[in-house]
Design a protein around this motif. Structure first.
Motif, PDB file in Angstrom:
ATOM      1  N   LEU A 294       0.861  -1.082  -0.223  1.00  0.00           N
ATOM      2  CA  LEU A 294       0.003   0.212  -0.166  1.00  0.00           C
ATOM      3  C   LEU A 294       1.041   1.264   0.128  1.00  0.00           C
ATOM      4  N   LEU A 295       0.743   2.075  -0.881  1.00  0.00           N
ATOM      5  CA  LEU A 295       1.695   3.309  -1.088  1.00  0.00           C
ATOM      6  C   LEU A 295       0.708   4.347  -0.926  1.00  0.00           C
ATOM      7  N   LEU A 296       1.035   5.412   0.143  1.00  0.00           N
ATOM      8  CA  LEU A 296       0.135   6.713   0.530  1.00  0.00           C
ATOM      9  C   LEU A 296       1.271   7.736   0.133  1.00  0.00           C
ATOM     10  N   CYS A 297       0.698   8.739  -0.192  1.00  0.00           N
ATOM     11  CA  CYS A 297       1.131  10.158  -0.071  1.00  0.00           C
ATOM     12  C   CYS A 297       1.179  10.452   1.191  1.00  0.00           C
ATOM     13  N   LEU A 298       2.403  11.014   1.914  1.00  0.00           N
ATOM     14  CA  LEU A 298       2.558  11.449   3.262  1.00  0.00           C
ATOM     15  C   LEU A 298       2.408  12.747   3.480  1.00  0.00           C
ATOM     16  N   ASN A 299       1.757  13.566   2.627  1.00  0.00           N
ATOM     17  CA  ASN A 299       1.385  15.099   3.031  1.00  0.00           C
ATOM     18  C   ASN A 299       0.023  15.337   3.335  1.00  0.00           C
ATOM     19  N   ARG A 300      -0.676  14.054   3.787  1.00  0.00           N
ATOM     20  CA  ARG A 300      -1.928  14.263   4.013  1.00  0.00           C
ATOM     21  C   ARG A 300      -2.425  13.062   5.132  1.00  0.00           C
ATOM     22  N   VAL A 301      -3.653  13.220   5.839  1.00  0.00           N
ATOM     23  CA  VAL A 301      -4.155  12.393   6.657  1.00  0.00           C
ATOM     24  C   VAL A 301      -5.094  11.434   5.782  1.00  0.00           C
ATOM     25  N   TRP A 302      -5.315  10.075   5.928  1.00  0.00           N
ATOM     26  CA  TRP A 302      -6.061   9.069   4.984  1.00  0.00           C
ATOM     27  C   TRP A 302      -7.119   8.643   5.956  1.00  0.00           C
ATOM     28  N   ILE A 303      -8.412   8.785   5.614  1.00  0.00           N
ATOM     29  CA  ILE A 303      -9.364   7.844   6.095  1.00  0.00           C
ATOM     30  C   ILE A 303     -10.007   6.886   5.332  1.00  0.00           C
ATOM     31  N   THR A 304     -10.864   5.891   5.819  1.00  0.00           N
ATOM     32  CA  THR A 304     -11.372   5.035   4.861  1.00  0.00           C
ATOM     33  C   THR A 304     -12.455   5.532   4.302  1.00  0.00           C
ATOM     34  N   GLU A 305     -12.755   5.278   3.056  1.00  0.00           N
ATOM     35  CA  GLU A 305     -13.864   5.987   2.320  1.00  0.00           C
ATOM     36  C   GLU A 305     -15.374   5.414   2.603  1.00  0.00           C
ATOM     37  N   THR A 306     -15.558   4.322   3.621  1.00  0.00           N
ATOM     38  CA  THR A 306     -16.561   3.869   4.080  1.00  0.00           C
ATOM     39  C   THR A 306     -17.184   4.638   4.987  1.00  0.00           C
ATOM     40  N   GLY A 307     -16.199   5.313   5.707  1.00  0.00           N
ATOM     41  CA  GLY A 307     -16.772   6.513   6.790  1.00  0.00           C
ATOM     42  C   GLY A 307     -17.530   5.744   7.818  1.00  0.00           C
ATOM     43  N   PHE A 308     -18.373   6.454   8.469  1.00  0.00           N
ATOM     44  CA  PHE A 308     -18.850   6.029   9.882  1.00  0.00           C
ATOM     45  C   PHE A 308     -19.624   4.822   9.862  1.00  0.00           C
ATOM     46  N   ASP A 309     -20.295   4.441   8.524  1.00  0.00           N
ATOM     47  CA  ASP A 309     -21.202   3.432   8.576  1.00  0.00           C
ATOM     48  C   ASP A 309     -20.597   2.124   8.926  1.00  0.00           C
ATOM     49  N   LEU A 310     -19.390   1.726   8.609  1.00  0.00           N
ATOM     50  CA  LEU A 310     -18.763   0.348   8.763  1.00  0.00           C
ATOM     51  C   LEU A 310     -17.724   0.694   9.904  1.00  0.00           C
TER      52      LEU A 310
ATOM     53  N   PHE B  35       1.777  14.798  11.599  1.00  0.00           N
ATOM     54  CA  PHE B  35       0.692  15.664  11.867  1.00  0.00           C
ATOM     55  C   PHE B  35       0.238  14.976  13.377  1.00  0.00           C
ATOM     56  N   SER B  36       1.040  14.181  13.857  1.00  0.00           N
ATOM     57  CA  SER B  36       0.590  13.439  15.097  1.00  0.00           C
ATOM     58  C   SER B  36       0.695  14.552  16.254  1.00  0.00           C
ATOM     59  N   ASP B  37       1.603  15.275  16.113  1.00  0.00           N
ATOM     60  CA  ASP B  37       1.689  16.111  17.536  1.00  0.00           C
ATOM     61  C   ASP B  37       0.644  17.091  17.613  1.00  0.00           C
ATOM     62  N   TYR B  38       0.164  17.693  16.275  1.00  0.00           N
ATOM     63  CA  TYR B  38      -1.135  18.640  16.493  1.00  0.00           C
ATOM     64  C   TYR B  38      -2.418  17.643  16.735  1.00  0.00           C
ATOM     65  N   LEU B  39      -2.509  16.558  16.298  1.00  0.00           N
ATOM     66  CA  LEU B  39      -3.703  15.861  16.328  1.00  0.00           C
ATOM     67  C   LEU B  39      -3.840  15.447  17.698  1.00  0.00           C
ATOM     68  N   TYR B  40      -2.737  14.971  18.738  1.00  0.00           N
ATOM     69  CA  TYR B  40      -2.993  14.426  19.672  1.00  0.00           C
ATOM     70  C   TYR B  40      -2.699  15.451  21.053  1.00  0.00           C
ATOM     71  N   ASP B  41      -2.558  16.616  20.590  1.00  0.00           N
ATOM     72  CA  ASP B  41      -2.463  17.811  21.473  1.00  0.00           C
ATOM     73  C   ASP B  41      -3.781  18.141  21.956  1.00  0.00           C
ATOM     74  N   LEU B  42      -3.866  17.927  23.332  1.00  0.00           N
ATOM     75  CA  LEU B  42      -5.214  18.441  23.796  1.00  0.00           C
ATOM     76  C   LEU B  42      -5.560  19.679  23.733  1.00  0.00           C
ATOM     77  N   ASN B  43      -4.623  20.401  23.766  1.00  0.00           N
ATOM     78  CA  ASN B  43      -4.748  22.216  23.550  1.00  0.00           C
ATOM     79  C   ASN B  43      -5.358  22.597  22.208  1.00  0.00           C
ATOM     80  N   THR B  44      -5.009  21.785  21.189  1.00  0.00           N
ATOM     81  CA  THR B  44      -5.596  22.137  19.963  1.00  0.00           C
ATOM     82  C   THR B  44      -7.119  21.382  19.862  1.00  0.00           C
ATOM     83  N   LYS B  45      -7.332  20.392  20.476  1.00  0.00           N
ATOM     84  CA  LYS B  45      -8.638  19.901  20.439  1.00  0.00           C
ATOM     85  C   LYS B  45      -9.681  20.723  21.126  1.00  0.00           C
TER      86      LYS B  45
END
Length: 119
Positions: free
Chosen positions: A1-17, A29-39
């Motif tokens: 599986l080859l992914l571009c590393l300049n973005r976050v990837w989610i499944t196309e099925t979304g919340f249904d599955l 991106f992980s420091d920002y996304l897991y920083d409670l202050n940014t949330k």
């Protein structure tokens, strides 16, 4: 599986599955996304979300429960009424996408060979 590393990837099925928080996230991106202050920034993760009681965003209910100024104004200022509109499915996704957008993090969907199992 080859992914571009300049973005976050989610499944196309979304919340249904799948869990709405499942994503493939490059390290930058992980420091920002897991920083409670940014949330907890205004208009990101906020009161009134799908797992928060609606009364916490109603002035009359807060006053009835003893919340007074300045906490009353601070609390109401952190409410996100948009998560209560329409179908409740996907409400947490709207909050999650707000967080990504606030951090200027690009998001793409993809087909991933994912199997989530609960024990």
């Amino acid at each position: 599986l080859l992914l571009c590393l300049n973005r976050v990837w989610i499944t196309e099925t979304g919340f249904d599955l799948f869990n709405d928080q499942f994503m493939l996230m490059p390290r930058q991106f992980s420091d920002y996304l897991y920083d409670l202050n940014t949330k907890v920034e205004k208009d990101v993760y906020c009161l009134g979300g799908p797992d928060v009681e609606k009364w916490k965003c109603k002035k009359e209910e807060l006053i009835k429960r003893g919340v007074r100024s300045p906490m009353l104004e601070k609390t109401l200022d952190r409410c996100c009424e948009d998560v209560f509109k329409g179908d409740r499915r996907g409400a947490s996704e709207r909050i999650h996408f707000r967080h990504l957008r606030n951090g200027n993090i690009p998001v793409s969907t993809g087909r991933f060979p994912v199997a989530l199992v609960r024990r």
